[in-house]
Write a protein that holds these residues in place. Structure first.
Motif, mmCIF file in Angstrom:
data_model
loop_
_atom_site.group_PDB
_atom_site.id
_atom_site.type_symbol
_atom_site.label_atom_id
_atom_site.label_comp_id
_atom_site.label_asym_id
_atom_site.label_seq_id
_atom_site.Cartn_x
_atom_site.Cartn_y
_atom_site.Cartn_z
ATOM 1 N N GLY A 121 77.698 3.762 39.098
ATOM 2 C CA GLY A 121 78.761 3.028 38.429
ATOM 3 C C GLY A 121 80.103 3.718 38.414
ATOM 4 N N ALA A 122 80.272 4.784 39.209
ATOM 5 C CA ALA A 122 81.493 5.582 39.133
ATOM 6 C C ALA A 122 82.734 4.832 39.594
ATOM 7 C CB ALA A 122 81.327 6.849 39.967
ATOM 8 N N GLY A 123 82.585 3.891 40.516
ATOM 9 C CA GLY A 123 83.738 3.188 41.048
ATOM 10 C C GLY A 123 83.400 2.563 42.382
ATOM 11 N N PRO A 124 84.376 1.938 43.016
ATOM 12 C CA PRO A 124 84.110 1.249 44.276
ATOM 13 C C PRO A 124 83.676 2.215 45.378
ATOM 14 C CG PRO A 124 86.258 0.624 43.377
ATOM 15 C CD PRO A 124 85.776 1.802 42.595
ATOM 16 N N VAL A 125 83.021 1.632 46.387
ATOM 17 C CA VAL A 125 82.553 2.390 47.547
ATOM 18 C C VAL A 125 83.159 1.781 48.798
ATOM 19 C CG1 VAL A 125 80.525 3.029 48.929
ATOM 20 C CG2 VAL A 125 80.388 3.035 46.423
ATOM 21 N N VAL A 126 83.601 2.631 49.692
ATOM 22 C CA VAL A 126 84.058 2.198 51.015
ATOM 23 C C VAL A 126 82.985 2.575 52.023
ATOM 24 C CG1 VAL A 126 85.778 2.551 52.839
ATOM 25 C CG2 VAL A 126 86.497 2.370 50.436
ATOM 26 N N LEU A 127 82.495 1.589 52.762
ATOM 27 C CA LEU A 127 81.484 1.834 53.797
ATOM 28 C C LEU A 127 82.218 2.117 55.109
ATOM 29 C CD1 LEU A 127 78.414 1.813 54.487
ATOM 30 C CD2 LEU A 127 78.733 -0.573 55.184
ATOM 31 N N ALA A 128 82.191 3.360 55.553
ATOM 32 C CA ALA A 128 82.942 3.790 56.734
ATOM 33 C C ALA A 128 82.071 3.703 57.972
ATOM 34 C CB ALA A 128 83.463 5.208 56.543
ATOM 35 N N ALA A 129 82.279 2.656 58.775
ATOM 36 C CA ALA A 129 81.513 2.439 60.002
ATOM 37 C C ALA A 129 82.369 2.773 61.210
ATOM 38 C CB ALA A 129 81.039 0.988 60.069
ATOM 39 N N ALA A 130 81.706 2.925 62.351
ATOM 40 C CA ALA A 130 82.436 3.268 63.574
ATOM 41 C C ALA A 130 83.442 2.195 63.942
ATOM 42 C CB ALA A 130 81.455 3.491 64.724
ATOM 43 N N GLY A 131 83.059 0.917 63.789
ATOM 44 C CA GLY A 131 83.949 -0.171 64.159
ATOM 45 C C GLY A 131 83.748 -0.601 65.589
ATOM 46 N N SER A 132 84.122 -1.841 65.868
ATOM 47 C CA SER A 132 83.904 -2.408 67.193
ATOM 48 C C SER A 132 84.920 -3.513 67.436
ATOM 49 C CB SER A 132 82.479 -2.975 67.286
ATOM 50 O OG SER A 132 82.289 -3.685 68.492
#
Length: 247
Positions: A121-132
């Motif tokens: 519950g600390a705060g938002p999460v960014v999911l860092a993917a390689a991207g395409s």
């Protein structure tokens, strides 16, 4: 070694990072521990050896299932791998699905976040993917973000971000969350191994950044599951035997 079962031929993206190559081999060591006697082999699309064409030649006629160590679908899965199999005269070999999206992948991501120190519950999460450049691959990342939010279960949003070829980048996503008043933002590194992309994921200004997935047990189980699924698909596709008329 049980030669009656097809080889599990895992193919990773490839990296110039020795640590990245070692991580792929270490993951497959975990798979071997889960499946004693199964012939588990590793190869790479590029940048490391053996490359896929070498590994296909080394099969020397053995049955195999090709399991991509890719976290989502996209061009490699749709085009590169089928073309490589066809070029080797092995188009009949089963090709498993990408590892993600899948709840086991979300489990591994959540555990890595906890190990990085992010409290629930600390705060938002960014999911860092390689991207395409392939929208289908980025859609898989968005689905994994939703699975991770469900797995965390703390009501915090998980924002999909991309280290190349798409937007937002992880740095942009973290900055936008900071601008919206969220001071405690975490980055979940949606990558298998250390290397160039993992270094970029760690340079976003987030309070916590998880390590790459590496040898997490849930990931090893997912590799084995994709192998099993592909074998089951082959068995279902086989035509039923033609009944022999009674004399």
């Amino acid at each position: 070694m049980d030669t009656r079962r097809p080889v599990l031929l895992a193919v990773a993206h490839g990296t110039r990072s020795a640590a990245g190559v070692a991580a792929a081999h270490a993951l497959l060591s975990r798979v071997r521990a889960l499946r004693p006697g199964l012939d588990v082999r590793c190869c790479f699309l590029d940048l490391a050896r053996p490359v896929l064409s070498e590994a296909l030649t080394a099969l020397d006629g053995r049955a195999a299932v090709l399991v991509p160590l890719l976290l989502g679908g996209g061009y490699h899965l749709r085009v590169d791998l089928p073309q490589a199999l066809a070029a080797a005269g092995l188009a009949h070999l089963p090709l498993a699905r990408a590892l993600g999206p899948h709840p086991l992948l979300a489990t591994a991501l959540a555990d890595r976040l906890a190990a990085a120190g992010r409290p629930a519950g600390a705060g938002p999460v960014v999911l860092a993917a390689a991207g395409s450049s392939d929208p289908a691959a980025n859609a898989d990342t968005a689905r994994t973000a939703a699975l991770l939010a469900d797995r965390l279960g703390d009501g915090q949003p998980v924002v999909a971000a991309y280290l190349s070829a798409a937007r937002p980048t992880p740095r942009q996503a973290v900055a936008a969350l900071h601008a919206a008043g969220h001071r405690r933002v975490a980055v979940a590194t949606h990558l298998l191994a250390p290397g160039f992309f993992a270094d970029r994921a760690a340079a976003t200004g987030a309070r916590w950044t998880s390590a790459p997935l590496g040898t997490h047990d849930a990931l090893a189980r997912l590799v084995a599951l994709r192998y099993d699924e592909a074998r089951a698909d082959v068995r279902r596709a086989r035509p039923a035997p033609t009944p022999v008329p009674a004399a």
